[in-house]
Write a protein that holds these residues in place. Sequence first.
Motif, mmCIF file in Angstrom:
data_model
loop_
_atom_site.group_PDB
_atom_site.id
_atom_site.type_symbol
_atom_site.label_atom_id
_atom_site.label_comp_id
_atom_site.label_asym_id
_atom_site.label_seq_id
_atom_site.Cartn_x
_atom_site.Cartn_y
_atom_site.Cartn_z
ATOM 1 N N ILE A 173 -23.327 -31.163 34.818
ATOM 2 C CA ILE A 173 -23.640 -30.456 36.059
ATOM 3 C C ILE A 173 -23.177 -29.023 35.911
ATOM 4 O O ILE A 173 -21.983 -28.724 36.001
ATOM 5 C CB ILE A 173 -22.956 -31.103 37.282
ATOM 6 N N THR A 174 -24.090 -28.140 35.666
ATOM 7 C CA THR A 174 -23.749 -26.731 35.459
ATOM 8 C C THR A 174 -24.051 -25.874 36.677
ATOM 9 O O THR A 174 -23.558 -24.750 36.768
ATOM 10 C CB THR A 174 -24.516 -26.167 34.253
ATOM 11 N N ASP A 175 -24.856 -26.382 37.617
ATOM 12 C CA ASP A 175 -25.228 -25.608 38.804
ATOM 13 C C ASP A 175 -24.533 -26.180 40.026
ATOM 14 O O ASP A 175 -24.517 -27.399 40.243
ATOM 15 C CB ASP A 175 -26.742 -25.631 39.014
ATOM 16 N N ARG A 176 -23.987 -25.273 40.860
ATOM 17 C CA ARG A 176 -23.203 -25.671 42.021
ATOM 18 C C ARG A 176 -23.590 -24.821 43.224
ATOM 19 O O ARG A 176 -23.748 -23.607 43.094
ATOM 20 C CB ARG A 176 -21.706 -25.518 41.720
ATOM 21 N N PHE A 177 -23.686 -25.471 44.372
ATOM 22 C CA PHE A 177 -24.139 -24.785 45.575
ATOM 23 C C PHE A 177 -23.313 -25.228 46.775
ATOM 24 O O PHE A 177 -22.744 -26.318 46.781
ATOM 25 C CB PHE A 177 -25.617 -25.086 45.855
ATOM 26 N N GLY A 178 -23.281 -24.387 47.809
ATOM 27 C CA GLY A 178 -22.652 -24.760 49.059
ATOM 28 C C GLY A 178 -21.372 -23.995 49.352
ATOM 29 O O GLY A 178 -20.758 -23.386 48.476
ATOM 30 N N ARG A 179 -20.961 -24.046 50.621
ATOM 31 C CA ARG A 179 -19.788 -23.310 51.085
ATOM 32 C C ARG A 179 -18.509 -23.789 50.394
ATOM 33 O O ARG A 179 -17.579 -23.010 50.176
ATOM 34 C CB ARG A 179 -19.656 -23.453 52.603
ATOM 35 N N GLY A 180 -18.441 -25.068 50.059
ATOM 36 C CA GLY A 180 -17.260 -25.579 49.377
ATOM 37 C C GLY A 180 -17.032 -24.904 48.036
ATOM 38 O O GLY A 180 -15.887 -24.662 47.627
ATOM 39 N N ILE A 181 -18.120 -24.592 47.332
ATOM 40 C CA ILE A 181 -18.014 -23.893 46.043
ATOM 41 C C ILE A 181 -17.449 -22.495 46.254
ATOM 42 O O ILE A 181 -16.607 -22.021 45.485
ATOM 43 C CB ILE A 181 -19.384 -23.816 45.347
ATOM 44 N N LEU A 182 -17.887 -21.839 47.320
ATOM 45 C CA LEU A 182 -17.410 -20.490 47.632
ATOM 46 C C LEU A 182 -15.917 -20.503 47.963
ATOM 47 O O LEU A 182 -15.182 -19.586 47.588
ATOM 48 C CB LEU A 182 -18.212 -19.928 48.804
ATOM 49 N N LEU A 183 -15.459 -21.553 48.644
ATOM 50 C CA LEU A 183 -14.070 -21.625 49.079
ATOM 51 C C LEU A 183 -13.108 -21.987 47.946
ATOM 52 O O LEU A 183 -11.948 -21.558 47.960
ATOM 53 C CB LEU A 183 -13.932 -22.652 50.207
ATOM 54 N N TYR A 184 -13.578 -22.785 46.982
ATOM 55 C CA TYR A 184 -12.680 -23.292 45.935
ATOM 56 C C TYR A 184 -13.258 -23.068 44.538
ATOM 57 O O TYR A 184 -13.487 -24.011 43.776
ATOM 58 C CB TYR A 184 -12.419 -24.787 46.162
ATOM 59 N N PRO A 185 -13.487 -21.808 44.151
ATOM 60 C CA PRO A 185 -14.099 -21.544 42.838
ATOM 61 C C PRO A 185 -13.201 -21.924 41.665
ATOM 62 O O PRO A 185 -13.701 -22.284 40.599
ATOM 63 C CB PRO A 185 -14.354 -20.034 42.874
ATOM 64 N N ASP A 186 -11.879 -21.867 41.848
ATOM 65 C CA ASP A 186 -10.985 -22.206 40.744
ATOM 66 C C ASP A 186 -11.095 -23.684 40.371
ATOM 67 O O ASP A 186 -11.041 -24.042 39.193
ATOM 68 C CB ASP A 186 -9.535 -21.878 41.107
ATOM 69 N N GLU A 187 -11.229 -24.549 41.375
ATOM 70 C CA GLU A 187 -11.315 -25.979 41.112
ATOM 71 C C GLU A 187 -12.738 -26.455 40.847
ATOM 72 O O GLU A 187 -12.960 -27.367 40.053
ATOM 73 C CB GLU A 187 -10.750 -26.771 42.296
#
Length: 242
Positions: A173-187
């Motif tokens: 899984i190389t592509d990520r979307f959504g507000r959760g990704i924006l909030l926790y980019p380190d994890e």
Amino acid sequence: MIILGIDTSQSASVALVDSASGDVLAAEHADDQRRHLEFIGPALASVLSAGPSPELVVTGIGPGPFTGLRVGIAAGIAVGQARRIPVSGLLSQAAIAEELRRRETAEAADQSVAVRNAAPARPVLIASDARRKEVYFSVYEVSDASLVAGPFVAKPAEVAAVLADHGYSPTTITDRFGRGILLYPDELGTGTEQAILDPRAEHLAFAAARELAAGRELPDPVPEYLREPDAKASPTRQSSLR
């Protein structure tokens, strides 16, 4: 079919679409995640007055925070009862998957048929803000916006382990979307497209139309919380009076 879409699982969104033509007839969005109740009434009035009468209401059923999520579901049921039309639900993150699918379909329109047919299946991670320093997350197949794993709720640092238990790893899984990704980019890693943060009602409606066209039934408008609400009912005390 004319479909009214409503989603308040993250931000709030209302839209009226024509599923046959693929047109968005009217839409209202509010990015404030704390004012769902103030937004929903005026937004519904504006959208419903701007187009033909809907034949179906589809509400996002989450997962999402308890209070905000039920605002949209209750509003959808109220519209359905008032207009005597059916009301169905759909997982809210399906709207993000559908938005991505529609974008990539449009971008592929200029490519040759051979190139389009050669495109491999590609899972994407969609993560939303679950508050409490957690995320709601799912894996969708981008080619047809179908759910392949989830939804789940976990702390961002636990997401990789949950995905591994279901056969997915950072390399698959190389592509990520959504507000959760924006909030926790380190994890969770860097988001692929920061513009796709929250479910939009128009894409929820289009996703519902594709489900119906494929002969699949939509679920009832019952919220998908994944965990207990913060508010608990007080225990009932029995009177000691005789």
